[in-house]
Enzyme design. Structure first.
Site, mmCIF file in Angstrom:
data_model
loop_
_atom_site.group_PDB
_atom_site.id
_atom_site.type_symbol
_atom_site.label_atom_id
_atom_site.label_comp_id
_atom_site.label_asym_id
_atom_site.label_seq_id
_atom_site.Cartn_x
_atom_site.Cartn_y
_atom_site.Cartn_z
ATOM 1 N N GLY A 16 69.882 -15.429 58.809
ATOM 2 C CA GLY A 16 70.019 -14.048 59.275
ATOM 3 C C GLY A 16 70.348 -13.883 60.745
ATOM 4 O O GLY A 16 71.330 -14.446 61.267
ATOM 5 N N ILE A 17 69.528 -13.096 61.424
ATOM 6 C CA ILE A 17 69.779 -12.750 62.825
ATOM 7 C C ILE A 17 69.721 -14.003 63.714
ATOM 8 O O ILE A 17 70.567 -14.193 64.589
ATOM 9 C CB ILE A 17 68.764 -11.673 63.293
ATOM 10 C CG1 ILE A 17 69.069 -10.339 62.586
ATOM 11 C CG2 ILE A 17 68.801 -11.508 64.812
ATOM 12 C CD1 ILE A 17 68.024 -9.256 62.797
ATOM 13 N N ASP A 62 56.933 -24.400 63.172
ATOM 14 C CA ASP A 62 56.181 -23.241 62.680
ATOM 15 C C ASP A 62 55.732 -22.502 63.934
ATOM 16 O O ASP A 62 54.933 -23.026 64.718
ATOM 17 C CB ASP A 62 54.975 -23.702 61.850
ATOM 18 C CG ASP A 62 54.115 -22.528 61.387
ATOM 19 O OD1 ASP A 62 54.368 -21.379 61.812
ATOM 20 O OD2 ASP A 62 53.174 -22.773 60.615
ATOM 21 N N ASN A 89 62.499 -14.923 67.581
ATOM 22 C CA ASN A 89 63.142 -14.180 66.493
ATOM 23 C C ASN A 89 62.451 -14.339 65.142
ATOM 24 O O ASN A 89 62.512 -13.433 64.313
ATOM 25 C CB ASN A 89 64.606 -14.659 66.388
ATOM 26 C CG ASN A 89 65.250 -14.256 65.093
ATOM 27 O OD1 ASN A 89 65.624 -13.101 64.905
ATOM 28 N ND2 ASN A 89 65.361 -15.187 64.152
ATOM 29 N N TYR A 153 53.802 -4.428 59.386
ATOM 30 C CA TYR A 153 55.038 -4.735 60.120
ATOM 31 C C TYR A 153 55.155 -3.820 61.338
ATOM 32 O O TYR A 153 55.452 -4.268 62.449
ATOM 33 C CB TYR A 153 56.220 -4.553 59.173
ATOM 34 C CG TYR A 153 57.537 -5.062 59.692
ATOM 35 C CD1 TYR A 153 57.811 -6.423 59.741
ATOM 36 C CD2 TYR A 153 58.525 -4.179 60.132
ATOM 37 C CE1 TYR A 153 59.032 -6.887 60.210
ATOM 38 C CE2 TYR A 153 59.748 -4.635 60.598
ATOM 39 C CZ TYR A 153 59.997 -5.994 60.635
ATOM 40 O OH TYR A 153 61.203 -6.460 61.106
ATOM 41 N N LYS A 157 55.304 -5.199 65.187
ATOM 42 C CA LYS A 157 56.503 -4.995 66.004
ATOM 43 C C LYS A 157 56.233 -4.041 67.184
ATOM 44 O O LYS A 157 56.852 -4.160 68.243
ATOM 45 C CB LYS A 157 57.649 -4.481 65.132
ATOM 46 C CG LYS A 157 58.129 -5.512 64.094
ATOM 47 C CD LYS A 157 58.689 -6.758 64.758
ATOM 48 C CE LYS A 157 59.268 -7.738 63.766
ATOM 49 N NZ LYS A 157 59.866 -8.925 64.427
ATOM 50 N N ILE A 188 69.466 -4.310 59.109
ATOM 51 C CA ILE A 188 70.547 -5.273 59.241
ATOM 52 C C ILE A 188 70.662 -6.054 57.923
ATOM 53 O O ILE A 188 69.632 -6.445 57.346
ATOM 54 C CB ILE A 188 70.251 -6.271 60.395
ATOM 55 C CG1 ILE A 188 69.848 -5.520 61.695
ATOM 56 C CG2 ILE A 188 71.437 -7.194 60.636
ATOM 57 C CD1 ILE A 188 70.877 -4.563 62.251
ATOM 58 N N THR A 190 70.559 -8.835 56.084
ATOM 59 C CA THR A 190 70.143 -10.247 56.162
ATOM 60 C C THR A 190 69.313 -10.545 54.911
ATOM 61 O O THR A 190 68.895 -9.617 54.197
ATOM 62 C CB THR A 190 69.255 -10.522 57.398
ATOM 63 O OG1 THR A 190 67.993 -9.859 57.193
ATOM 64 C CG2 THR A 190 69.889 -10.072 58.694
ATOM 65 N N PRO A 191 68.985 -11.825 54.683
ATOM 66 C CA PRO A 191 68.131 -12.153 53.535
ATOM 67 C C PRO A 191 66.794 -11.392 53.559
ATOM 68 O O PRO A 191 66.248 -11.046 52.512
ATOM 69 C CB PRO A 191 67.905 -13.661 53.688
ATOM 70 C CG PRO A 191 69.160 -14.140 54.363
ATOM 71 C CD PRO A 191 69.523 -13.042 55.337
HETATM 72 P P1 NAI Z 1 65.456 -13.770 57.751
HETATM 73 O O1 NAI Z 1 64.402 -13.780 56.704
HETATM 74 O O2 NAI Z 1 66.882 -13.874 57.353
HETATM 75 O O3 NAI Z 1 65.176 -14.908 58.839
HETATM 76 C C1 NAI Z 1 63.896 -15.136 59.351
HETATM 77 C C2 NAI Z 1 63.767 -16.621 59.659
HETATM 78 O O4 NAI Z 1 62.464 -16.829 60.218
HETATM 79 C C3 NAI Z 1 63.883 -17.511 58.410
HETATM 80 O O5 NAI Z 1 64.802 -18.556 58.642
HETATM 81 C C4 NAI Z 1 62.477 -18.038 58.221
HETATM 82 O O6 NAI Z 1 62.414 -19.337 57.640
HETATM 83 C C5 NAI Z 1 61.942 -18.014 59.656
HETATM 84 N N1 NAI Z 1 60.486 -18.038 59.709
HETATM 85 C C6 NAI Z 1 59.612 -17.296 58.982
HETATM 86 N N2 NAI Z 1 58.353 -17.641 59.285
HETATM 87 C C7 NAI Z 1 58.429 -18.619 60.230
HETATM 88 C C8 NAI Z 1 57.465 -19.388 60.943
HETATM 89 N N3 NAI Z 1 56.156 -19.242 60.735
HETATM 90 N N4 NAI Z 1 57.908 -20.283 61.859
HETATM 91 C C9 NAI Z 1 59.231 -20.451 62.074
HETATM 92 N N5 NAI Z 1 60.186 -19.784 61.407
HETATM 93 C C10 NAI Z 1 59.785 -18.870 60.501
HETATM 94 O O7 NAI Z 1 65.191 -12.437 58.569
HETATM 95 P P2 NAI Z 1 66.059 -11.645 59.661
HETATM 96 O O8 NAI Z 1 66.414 -10.349 59.075
HETATM 97 O O9 NAI Z 1 67.099 -12.508 60.227
HETATM 98 O O10 NAI Z 1 64.921 -11.371 60.761
HETATM 99 C C11 NAI Z 1 64.878 -11.987 62.021
HETATM 100 C C12 NAI Z 1 63.996 -11.159 62.934
HETATM 101 O O11 NAI Z 1 64.569 -9.860 63.075
HETATM 102 C C13 NAI Z 1 62.578 -10.941 62.402
HETATM 103 O O12 NAI Z 1 61.658 -10.996 63.476
HETATM 104 C C14 NAI Z 1 62.644 -9.541 61.820
HETATM 105 O O13 NAI Z 1 61.396 -8.931 61.779
HETATM 106 C C15 NAI Z 1 63.593 -8.880 62.806
HETATM 107 N N6 NAI Z 1 64.221 -7.685 62.290
HETATM 108 C C16 NAI Z 1 65.049 -7.729 61.204
HETATM 109 C C17 NAI Z 1 65.616 -6.563 60.735
HETATM 110 C C18 NAI Z 1 66.539 -6.526 59.572
HETATM 111 O O14 NAI Z 1 66.902 -5.425 59.129
HETATM 112 N N7 NAI Z 1 66.991 -7.638 59.030
HETATM 113 C C19 NAI Z 1 65.348 -5.264 61.371
HETATM 114 C C20 NAI Z 1 64.473 -5.347 62.507
HETATM 115 C C21 NAI Z 1 63.936 -6.520 62.948
#
Ligand code: NAI
Length: 256
Positions: A16-17, A62, A89, A153, A157, A188, A190-191
């Protein structure tokens, strides 16, 4: 080449991001350390950066482990001698309103989304205070506005948002050339967003998606690269007078 000679650490970089941020930083000349609890995901991202001519390595991390934070930062200093940019992130989203959420779900969310940002920021400051740096904490629009289905959440945040300001003030007070800012993505593609929809019953998921789309003035979800570009700006010298700020990237969602 807005990040030439910079070394950046991106947590949760395997998807994702974080994946988009890692690619964007590498395109602009940074050496990117991509970490994730999903090592295979981080490795795939690092390999594709290298295949495209960029510089990247993957590490298993982690973000909830204090010891692992020390090891990762020590390894970066041993390998590159510096850390210029940290993007906190990694995160999760658990859906459940205040009456249905368990304490376990609540604590898990705070640990992964909140505590990790404290650990990462503290670790980065310890090595950045000599030469300066930029710490970018990924919050959310849900750190600013509430959502009935996501109190854990929201809490995590919102904490990231105000913690970033506190850390920014500390660094400025101490005379460190370290800037700390938060980024607030809207919805966004993303997964994570796909998984949230999947975790709901289909009728609830449909209502949730309709609600979101109805409230996005630009009428579409954002793309991960939209957030990556905001992070690139905060990582680069172009934002050198910005600290403690909250950068919203949400297609207008929070204008309401
Ligand atoms: P995602 O699920 O695609 O990616 C998150 C990544 O974090 C994954 O690769 C996962 O393995 C990793 N992760 C989870 N727990 C972990 C841990 N304990 N240690 C290390 N890595 C860990 O999600 P996305 O959408 O890319 O989110 C990234 C950030 O953006 C997050 O903080 C999320 O809360 C934030 N965000 C996302 C939004 C969205 O709409 N997608 C909106 C607002 C914020």
């Amino acid at each position: 080449m807005r990040l030439i000679d910079k070394v950046a650490l991106v947590t949760g970089g395997g998807s994702g991001i974080g994946e988009a941020v890692s690619h964007r930083f590498a395109e602009e000349g940074a050496t990117v350390v991509v970490t994730d609890i999903n090592f295979a995901g981080a490795q795939k991202v690092a390999e594709s950066i290298v295949a495209a001519g960029g510089k990247a390595v993957a590490l298993l991390q982690d973000v909830c482990s204090e010891d692992r934070w020390s090891e990762v930062v020590e390894q970066i200093i041993a390998d590159y001698g510096r850390l210029d940019v940290l993007v906190n992130n990694a995160g999760i989203a658990i859906i459940g309103h205040v009456e249905e959420l368990s304490l376990e779900q609540w604590r898990k969310t705070q640990t992964i989304n909140g505590e990790s940002v404290f650990l990462g920021t503290r670790s980065a400051i310890s090595v950045m205070k000599q030469q300066g740096g930029s710490i970018i904490n990924i919050s959310s629009i849900e750190g600013i506005v509430g959502e009935a289905a996501a109190p854990a959440y929201n809490y995590s945040k919102g904490g990231v948002r105000i913690f970033s300001k506190s850390a920014a003030l500390h660094c400025a007070n101490e005379g460190y050339a370290i800037r700390v800012n938060s980024v607030h993505p809207g919805f966004i593609a993303t997964p994570m967003v796909a998984d949230v929809a999947k975790s709901m019953q289909s009728e609830r998921a449909q209502k949730w998606q309709e609600h979101i789309m109805h409230h996005i003035p630009m009428n579409r979800l954002g793309e991960a690269v939209d957030i990556a570009n905001a992070c690139l700006f905060l990582a680069s010298e172009e934002s050198r007078y910005m600290t403690g700020t909250e950068l919203i990237v949400d297609g207008g969602y929070t204008c309401h």
